[in-house]
Motif scaffolding. Structure first.
Motif, mmCIF file in Angstrom:
data_model
loop_
_atom_site.group_PDB
_atom_site.id
_atom_site.type_symbol
_atom_site.label_atom_id
_atom_site.label_comp_id
_atom_site.label_asym_id
_atom_site.label_seq_id
_atom_site.Cartn_x
_atom_site.Cartn_y
_atom_site.Cartn_z
ATOM 1 N N LEU A 97 -13.405 2.725 2.502
ATOM 2 C CA LEU A 97 -13.526 1.415 1.867
ATOM 3 C C LEU A 97 -14.881 0.778 2.135
ATOM 4 O O LEU A 97 -15.304 -0.115 1.400
ATOM 5 C CB LEU A 97 -12.407 0.491 2.362
ATOM 6 C CG LEU A 97 -10.998 0.867 1.896
ATOM 7 C CD1 LEU A 97 -9.961 -0.006 2.578
ATOM 8 C CD2 LEU A 97 -10.885 0.733 0.387
ATOM 9 N N PRO A 119 -17.726 1.291 -2.182
ATOM 10 C CA PRO A 119 -18.471 0.312 -2.998
ATOM 11 C C PRO A 119 -19.977 0.530 -2.946
ATOM 12 O O PRO A 119 -20.673 0.383 -3.955
ATOM 13 C CB PRO A 119 -18.078 -1.037 -2.380
ATOM 14 C CG PRO A 119 -16.814 -0.776 -1.647
ATOM 15 C CD PRO A 119 -16.913 0.631 -1.152
ATOM 16 N N THR A 130 -7.158 -5.689 -15.476
ATOM 17 C CA THR A 130 -7.647 -5.312 -14.155
ATOM 18 C C THR A 130 -7.478 -3.810 -13.958
ATOM 19 O O THR A 130 -6.489 -3.234 -14.435
ATOM 20 C CB THR A 130 -6.886 -6.091 -13.054
ATOM 21 O OG1 THR A 130 -7.414 -5.770 -11.780
ATOM 22 C CG2 THR A 130 -5.403 -5.778 -13.075
ATOM 23 N N PRO A 131 -8.430 -3.129 -13.327
ATOM 24 C CA PRO A 131 -9.633 -3.667 -12.668
ATOM 25 C C PRO A 131 -10.851 -3.757 -13.578
ATOM 26 O O PRO A 131 -11.943 -4.008 -13.099
ATOM 27 C CB PRO A 131 -9.872 -2.643 -11.561
ATOM 28 C CG PRO A 131 -9.428 -1.352 -12.169
ATOM 29 C CD PRO A 131 -8.253 -1.695 -13.048
ATOM 30 N N LYS A 151 -13.960 -11.602 -9.237
ATOM 31 C CA LYS A 151 -13.719 -10.797 -8.038
ATOM 32 C C LYS A 151 -12.226 -10.649 -7.777
ATOM 33 O O LYS A 151 -11.751 -9.578 -7.390
ATOM 34 C CB LYS A 151 -14.396 -11.448 -6.829
ATOM 35 C CG LYS A 151 -15.910 -11.442 -6.869
ATOM 36 C CD LYS A 151 -16.482 -12.147 -5.654
ATOM 37 C CE LYS A 151 -17.998 -12.226 -5.716
ATOM 38 N NZ LYS A 151 -18.558 -12.970 -4.548
ATOM 39 N N TYR A 152 -11.496 -11.716 -7.982
ATOM 40 C CA TYR A 152 -10.049 -11.698 -7.780
ATOM 41 C C TYR A 152 -9.382 -10.702 -8.723
ATOM 42 O O TYR A 152 -8.471 -9.963 -8.340
ATOM 43 C CB TYR A 152 -9.515 -13.113 -8.014
ATOM 44 C CG TYR A 152 -8.151 -13.384 -7.421
ATOM 45 C CD1 TYR A 152 -7.687 -12.666 -6.329
ATOM 46 C CD2 TYR A 152 -7.342 -14.380 -7.953
ATOM 47 C CE1 TYR A 152 -6.446 -12.933 -5.776
ATOM 48 C CE2 TYR A 152 -6.095 -14.651 -7.408
ATOM 49 C CZ TYR A 152 -5.655 -13.923 -6.322
ATOM 50 O OH TYR A 152 -4.417 -14.182 -5.784
ATOM 51 N N ILE A 190 -10.952 -8.091 -10.455
ATOM 52 C CA ILE A 190 -11.429 -6.722 -10.245
ATOM 53 C C ILE A 190 -10.784 -6.097 -9.014
ATOM 54 O O ILE A 190 -10.473 -4.903 -8.994
ATOM 55 C CB ILE A 190 -12.965 -6.713 -10.125
ATOM 56 C CG1 ILE A 190 -13.594 -7.140 -11.458
ATOM 57 C CG2 ILE A 190 -13.480 -5.342 -9.718
ATOM 58 C CD1 ILE A 190 -15.091 -7.314 -11.408
ATOM 59 N N SER A 191 -10.571 -6.906 -7.971
ATOM 60 C CA SER A 191 -9.973 -6.386 -6.738
ATOM 61 C C SER A 191 -8.455 -6.292 -6.825
ATOM 62 O O SER A 191 -7.808 -5.941 -5.846
ATOM 63 C CB SER A 191 -10.357 -7.278 -5.560
ATOM 64 O OG SER A 191 -9.758 -8.563 -5.686
ATOM 65 N N VAL A 237 -6.745 -8.444 -4.223
ATOM 66 C CA VAL A 237 -6.986 -8.189 -2.799
ATOM 67 C C VAL A 237 -7.983 -9.193 -2.230
ATOM 68 O O VAL A 237 -7.778 -9.751 -1.154
ATOM 69 C CB VAL A 237 -7.491 -6.744 -2.598
ATOM 70 C CG1 VAL A 237 -7.858 -6.509 -1.142
ATOM 71 C CG2 VAL A 237 -6.422 -5.746 -3.038
ATOM 72 N N VAL A 238 -9.082 -9.427 -2.957
ATOM 73 C CA VAL A 238 -10.094 -10.385 -2.506
ATOM 74 C C VAL A 238 -9.686 -11.769 -2.993
ATOM 75 O O VAL A 238 -9.840 -12.105 -4.162
ATOM 76 C CB VAL A 238 -11.491 -10.008 -3.048
ATOM 77 C CG1 VAL A 238 -12.530 -11.031 -2.594
ATOM 78 C CG2 VAL A 238 -11.879 -8.616 -2.593
ATOM 79 N N ASP A 245 -14.283 -12.591 3.361
ATOM 80 C CA ASP A 245 -14.970 -11.662 2.470
ATOM 81 C C ASP A 245 -15.178 -10.287 3.093
ATOM 82 O O ASP A 245 -15.690 -9.385 2.447
ATOM 83 C CB ASP A 245 -16.346 -12.226 2.081
ATOM 84 C CG ASP A 245 -16.215 -13.507 1.273
ATOM 85 O OD1 ASP A 245 -15.202 -13.640 0.579
ATOM 86 O OD2 ASP A 245 -17.116 -14.359 1.362
ATOM 87 N N ALA A 303 -9.352 -5.433 2.083
ATOM 88 C CA ALA A 303 -8.554 -4.257 1.760
ATOM 89 C C ALA A 303 -8.455 -3.327 2.957
ATOM 90 O O ALA A 303 -7.400 -2.766 3.257
ATOM 91 C CB ALA A 303 -9.169 -3.527 0.566
#
Length: 222
Positions: free
Chosen positions: A15, A19, A168-169, A196-197, A199-200, A203-204, A210, A214
Protein backbone atom coordinates in the motif's frame (compact mmCIF):
# COMPACT_ATOMS: atom_id res chain seq x y z
CA UNK A 1 2.19 -16.46 13.57
CA UNK A 2 5.14 -15.76 11.27
CA UNK A 3 2.99 -16.31 8.18
CA UNK A 4 0.40 -13.89 9.52
CA UNK A 5 3.03 -11.23 10.25
CA UNK A 6 4.61 -11.62 6.81
CA UNK A 7 1.24 -11.11 5.10
CA UNK A 8 0.51 -8.09 7.26
CA UNK A 9 3.84 -6.41 6.53
CA UNK A 10 3.72 -7.30 2.85
CA UNK A 11 0.27 -5.74 2.29
CA UNK A 12 1.24 -2.67 4.31
CA UNK A 13 4.38 -2.23 2.21
CA UNK A 14 2.38 -2.79 -0.96
CA UNK A 15 0.00 0.00 0.00
CA UNK A 16 3.01 2.29 0.38
CA UNK A 17 4.67 1.46 -2.94
CA UNK A 18 1.63 0.89 -5.17
CA UNK A 19 0.44 4.54 -5.34
CA UNK A 20 4.03 5.71 -5.81
CA UNK A 21 4.71 3.19 -8.57
CA UNK A 22 1.51 3.97 -10.45
CA UNK A 23 2.20 7.71 -10.16
CA UNK A 24 5.70 7.31 -11.61
CA UNK A 25 4.37 5.06 -14.38
CA UNK A 26 1.67 7.56 -15.35
CA UNK A 27 4.16 10.44 -15.38
CA UNK A 28 6.60 8.47 -17.51
CA UNK A 29 3.81 7.53 -19.92
CA UNK A 30 2.71 11.16 -20.15
CA UNK A 31 6.25 12.39 -20.78
CA UNK A 32 6.75 9.75 -23.47
CA UNK A 33 3.44 10.65 -25.11
CA UNK A 34 4.22 14.36 -25.26
CA UNK A 35 7.73 13.68 -26.54
CA UNK A 36 6.27 11.48 -29.28
CA UNK A 37 3.79 14.18 -30.28
CA UNK A 38 6.55 16.78 -30.43
CA UNK A 39 8.79 14.56 -32.56
CA UNK A 40 5.88 13.70 -34.86
CA UNK A 41 5.28 17.42 -35.43
CA UNK A 42 8.95 17.92 -36.30
CA UNK A 43 8.91 15.01 -38.74
CA UNK A 44 5.75 16.38 -40.38
CA UNK A 45 7.31 19.84 -40.62
CA UNK A 46 10.29 18.34 -42.45
CA UNK A 47 8.17 18.32 -45.61
CA UNK A 48 7.90 22.11 -45.43
CA UNK A 49 11.17 23.01 -43.74
CA UNK A 50 14.10 20.80 -44.79
CA UNK A 51 16.36 19.87 -41.92
CA UNK A 52 13.66 19.37 -39.29
CA UNK A 53 14.18 15.61 -39.53
CA UNK A 54 17.79 16.04 -38.44
CA UNK A 55 16.71 18.29 -35.58
CA UNK A 56 14.19 15.69 -34.46
CA UNK A 57 16.88 13.01 -34.37
CA UNK A 58 19.06 15.26 -32.22
CA UNK A 59 16.25 16.14 -29.81
CA UNK A 60 15.10 12.53 -29.53
CA UNK A 61 17.73 11.91 -26.86
CA UNK A 62 16.50 14.75 -24.62
CA UNK A 63 13.86 13.27 -22.29
CA UNK A 64 11.08 15.57 -21.17
CA UNK A 65 11.74 18.17 -23.85
CA UNK A 66 8.33 17.56 -25.37
CA UNK A 67 6.63 18.29 -22.04
CA UNK A 68 8.41 21.63 -21.71
CA UNK A 69 7.71 22.68 -25.29
CA UNK A 70 4.05 21.59 -25.15
CA UNK A 71 3.61 23.59 -21.93
CA UNK A 72 5.21 26.62 -23.61
CA UNK A 73 2.94 26.26 -26.64
CA UNK A 74 -0.17 25.97 -24.45
CA UNK A 75 0.85 29.03 -22.41
CA UNK A 76 1.66 31.03 -25.54
CA UNK A 77 -1.70 30.06 -27.04
CA UNK A 78 -3.47 31.30 -23.92
CA UNK A 79 -1.65 34.62 -24.13
CA UNK A 80 -2.42 34.89 -27.84
CA UNK A 81 -6.18 34.27 -27.61
CA UNK A 82 -6.53 36.64 -24.65
CA UNK A 83 -6.38 39.70 -26.92
CA UNK A 84 -8.84 40.94 -29.53
CA UNK A 85 -6.96 39.54 -32.51
CA UNK A 86 -6.61 36.18 -30.80
CA UNK A 87 -10.33 36.08 -30.08
CA UNK A 88 -11.06 36.82 -33.74
CA UNK A 89 -8.69 34.07 -34.84
CA UNK A 90 -10.31 31.64 -32.41
CA UNK A 91 -13.78 32.41 -33.79
CA UNK A 92 -12.53 31.80 -37.32
CA UNK A 93 -11.05 28.48 -36.23
CA UNK A 94 -14.32 27.46 -34.55
CA UNK A 95 -16.26 28.36 -37.68
CA UNK A 96 -13.91 26.25 -39.78
CA UNK A 97 -14.26 23.24 -37.47
CA UNK A 98 -18.05 23.59 -37.43
CA UNK A 99 -18.18 23.33 -41.23
CA UNK A 100 -16.57 19.89 -41.36
CA UNK A 101 -19.35 17.26 -40.97
CA UNK A 102 -17.62 14.55 -38.91
CA UNK A 103 -15.15 16.80 -37.14
CA UNK A 104 -17.92 19.22 -36.16
CA UNK A 105 -19.69 16.86 -33.78
CA UNK A 106 -16.47 15.73 -32.08
CA UNK A 107 -14.94 19.20 -31.85
CA UNK A 108 -18.12 20.83 -30.54
CA UNK A 109 -18.67 18.17 -27.88
CA UNK A 110 -15.08 18.28 -26.64
CA UNK A 111 -15.07 22.08 -26.63
CA UNK A 112 -18.28 22.26 -24.61
CA UNK A 113 -16.97 19.81 -22.04
CA UNK A 114 -13.62 21.60 -21.83
CA UNK A 115 -15.27 25.01 -21.47
CA UNK A 116 -17.51 23.64 -18.73
CA UNK A 117 -14.75 21.93 -16.78
CA UNK A 118 -11.90 24.43 -17.12
CA UNK A 119 -13.56 27.78 -17.72
CA UNK A 120 -13.51 30.08 -14.74
CA UNK A 121 -17.11 31.04 -15.40
CA UNK A 122 -18.34 27.46 -15.47
CA UNK A 123 -20.24 25.74 -12.65
CA UNK A 124 -18.86 22.26 -13.23
CA UNK A 125 -18.03 20.42 -10.04
CA UNK A 126 -18.43 23.63 -8.07
CA UNK A 127 -19.87 21.85 -5.02
CA UNK A 128 -19.90 18.39 -3.51
CA UNK A 129 -23.36 17.04 -2.76
CA UNK A 130 -24.99 14.16 -0.94
CA UNK A 131 -27.82 12.55 -2.89
CA UNK A 132 -29.95 9.43 -2.63
CA UNK A 133 -28.99 7.12 -5.49
CA UNK A 134 -29.81 4.60 -6.93
CA UNK A 135 -32.77 4.30 -4.53
CA UNK A 136 -34.26 5.98 -1.51
CA UNK A 137 -32.17 5.34 1.58
CA UNK A 138 -28.94 4.71 -0.35
CA UNK A 139 -26.66 7.76 -0.33
CA UNK A 140 -23.71 8.66 -2.50
CA UNK A 141 -21.45 11.60 -3.33
CA UNK A 142 -22.36 13.73 -6.35
CA UNK A 143 -21.21 17.01 -7.86
CA UNK A 144 -23.25 20.04 -8.80
CA UNK A 145 -22.94 20.81 -12.51
CA UNK A 146 -25.62 23.47 -12.90
CA UNK A 147 -29.37 23.82 -13.28
CA UNK A 148 -31.65 22.51 -16.04
CA UNK A 149 -32.50 25.08 -18.67
CA UNK A 150 -34.40 25.57 -21.87
CA UNK A 151 -37.22 23.21 -22.76
CA UNK A 152 -36.21 20.71 -20.08
CA UNK A 153 -36.70 23.21 -17.25
CA UNK A 154 -40.24 23.98 -18.42
CA UNK A 155 -41.38 20.47 -17.51
CA UNK A 156 -40.36 20.70 -13.85
CA UNK A 157 -42.87 22.10 -11.34
CA UNK A 158 -40.17 22.68 -8.71
CA UNK A 159 -36.57 23.96 -8.60
CA UNK A 160 -34.16 21.34 -9.92
CA UNK A 161 -30.40 20.94 -10.04
CA UNK A 162 -28.16 19.05 -12.44
CA UNK A 163 -25.77 16.66 -10.73
CA UNK A 164 -23.08 14.25 -11.81
CA UNK A 165 -22.85 10.97 -9.90
CA UNK A 166 -19.40 9.45 -10.53
CA UNK A 167 -18.58 5.77 -10.33
CA UNK A 168 -15.85 4.38 -8.13
CA UNK A 169 -12.90 4.01 -8.35
CA UNK A 170 -13.01 5.69 -11.78
CA UNK A 171 -14.83 9.03 -11.43
CA UNK A 172 -14.47 9.85 -15.13
CA UNK A 173 -17.53 7.71 -15.82
CA UNK A 174 -20.84 8.21 -14.10
CA UNK A 175 -24.43 9.34 -14.45
CA UNK A 176 -26.04 12.68 -15.17
CA UNK A 177 -29.18 13.28 -13.12
CA UNK A 178 -31.65 16.12 -12.63
CA UNK A 179 -32.94 16.08 -9.08
CA UNK A 180 -35.21 18.28 -6.94
CA UNK A 181 -33.13 20.88 -5.15
CA UNK A 182 -34.86 20.01 -1.89
CA UNK A 183 -33.58 16.42 -2.09
CA UNK A 184 -29.93 17.45 -2.38
CA UNK A 185 -27.67 18.04 0.62
CA UNK A 186 -24.77 20.42 0.07
CA UNK A 187 -21.55 19.31 1.76
CA UNK A 188 -18.83 21.48 3.28
CA UNK A 189 -16.04 19.28 1.92
CA UNK A 190 -14.11 20.49 -1.10
CA UNK A 191 -14.41 18.91 -4.53
CA UNK A 192 -10.89 17.51 -4.19
CA UNK A 193 -11.72 15.82 -0.89
CA UNK A 194 -14.91 14.40 -2.37
CA UNK A 195 -12.97 12.96 -5.32
CA UNK A 196 -10.47 11.35 -2.94
CA UNK A 197 -13.37 9.87 -1.00
CA UNK A 198 -14.84 8.39 -4.18
CA UNK A 199 -11.59 7.12 -5.69
CA UNK A 200 -10.59 5.45 -2.41
CA UNK A 201 -14.02 3.76 -2.23
CA UNK A 202 -14.69 5.41 1.10
CA UNK A 203 -11.36 4.51 2.71
CA UNK A 204 -9.90 8.04 2.76
CA UNK A 205 -12.40 9.96 4.87
CA UNK A 206 -12.36 13.76 4.40
CA UNK A 207 -11.17 15.43 7.56
CA UNK A 208 -9.65 12.19 8.83
CA UNK A 209 -6.02 11.06 8.96
CA UNK A 210 -4.21 11.14 5.63
CA UNK A 211 -1.48 8.63 6.48
CA UNK A 212 -2.27 5.29 4.98
CA UNK A 213 -5.75 4.66 6.40
CA UNK A 214 -6.07 1.60 4.19
CA UNK A 215 -2.83 0.15 5.49
CA UNK A 216 -3.95 0.73 9.07
CA UNK A 217 -7.30 -0.94 8.41
CA UNK A 218 -5.64 -3.95 6.81
CA UNK A 219 -3.18 -4.28 9.66
CA UNK A 220 -5.96 -4.20 12.24
CA UNK A 221 -8.01 -6.83 10.41
CA UNK A 222 -5.17 -9.33 10.00
Amino acid sequence: MKQRSFKQYFITGLLVWLPMGITVWVLMWLVGLLDSIFLAVLYAADALIPGMHTLAEVLRGVPGLGVILVAIVIFATGVFVANIFGQWWLRQWDNLMNRIPVVRSIYTSVKQVADTLFSGSGNAFSKALLVQYPRQGAWTIAFLTGTPGGEVAQHFPQPMVSVYVPTTPNPTSGFFLMMPKADVIELDMSVDDALKYIISMGVVVPGGPDTLPAAKAVSENL
